[in-house]
Design an enzyme around this catalytic site. Structure first.
Site: not given
Ligand code: AMP
Length: 225
Positions: A13, A88, A124, A157, A168
């Protein structure tokens, strides 16, 4: 026009939102980015959100709705904006319609399989200085651990740890079905196959956005869309 990017964490995204922003001139608004900055800068908002974020759970609707309400009132959002990470859930979607009623909208859900996204999230890397994103596997920096753009030392992160990733994704799966149904019922939903390379996914998105903009007959840049 508002473009709403739906899709699980790791579905791209942020990357696609930036490309949309560049092509159409709509600012990308990422509630996750705004919240992370507030945490880093030890702002009151960040202190309220931090515990939930570190667990991979959603922060309260009030907090994110206030934040979005303020952001979309800014002049650069008049023609349109791209939302990444908001709404969300259905109450947030309804609040969005209340705060900016009647605006044409298109919700694009980036579809990737679960295995691929767990792999992406685990790989990531982010630059804490300029917020550039990398992936150890798909888009590595030229020098391992160093940001191409500013030379900062890359980090994972805080919420990309395996146990937080799992939470998540679980939250996403719980909320995504009603949200999808909400935008489908408004005839403002499209699923985008997002497993391929970034430019291919973007071509699919741009074709859908162009179709939407073309249907309006409203010339771009002439007031609110
Ligand atoms: P993201 O970068 O979009 O994955 O967001 C990171 C974290 O910020 C999420 O796991 C949530 O804790 C919080 N967050 C971001 N956007 C929202 C939202 N719209 N509603 C609730 N929490 C959010």
């Amino acid at each position: 026009m508002r473009i709403i990017l739906l899709g699980p964490p790791g579905s791209g995204k942020g990357t696609q939102g930036d490309l949309i922003s560049r092509k159409y001139g709509f600012p990308r608004i990422s509630t996750g980015d705004i919240l992370r900055r507030a945490v880093r800068e030890r702002m009151a908002l960040g202190l309220r959100a931090e515990a939930m974020m570190n667990k991979g759970e959603l922060v309260s609707d009030d907090i994110v709705q206030d934040l979005v309400r303020q952001r979309i009132a800014a002049e650069d959002c008049r023609r349109g904006y791209v939302l990444d990470g908001f709404p969300r859930n259905v109450p947030q979607a309804e609040a969005l319609e209340t705060m900016d009623p009647g605006r044409r909208e298109l919700a694009l859900e980036l579809m990737v399989d679960l295995e691929l996204l767990l792999q992406r999230l685990g790989a990531r890397l982010v630059c804490p200085a300029c917020h550039a994103l990398y992936s150890r596997e798909i888009q590595p920096p030229r020098t391992a651990g160093v940001c191409d753009a500013c030379g900062g030392a890359l980090l994972s992160r805080e919420d990309d740890r395996p146990e937080v990733i799992a939470e998540r994704v679980r939250v996403y799966l719980r909320e995504s079905e009603p949200l999808r149904a909400y935008y489908q019922s408004r005839k403002a939903y499209a699923a985008i196959t997002a497993a391929g390379p970034v430019p291919e996914v973007f071509d699919l998105i741009a074709a859908r956005v162009d179709r939407e903009l073309g249907m309006s007959g409203t010339p771009q840049g002439r007031g609110r869309e």
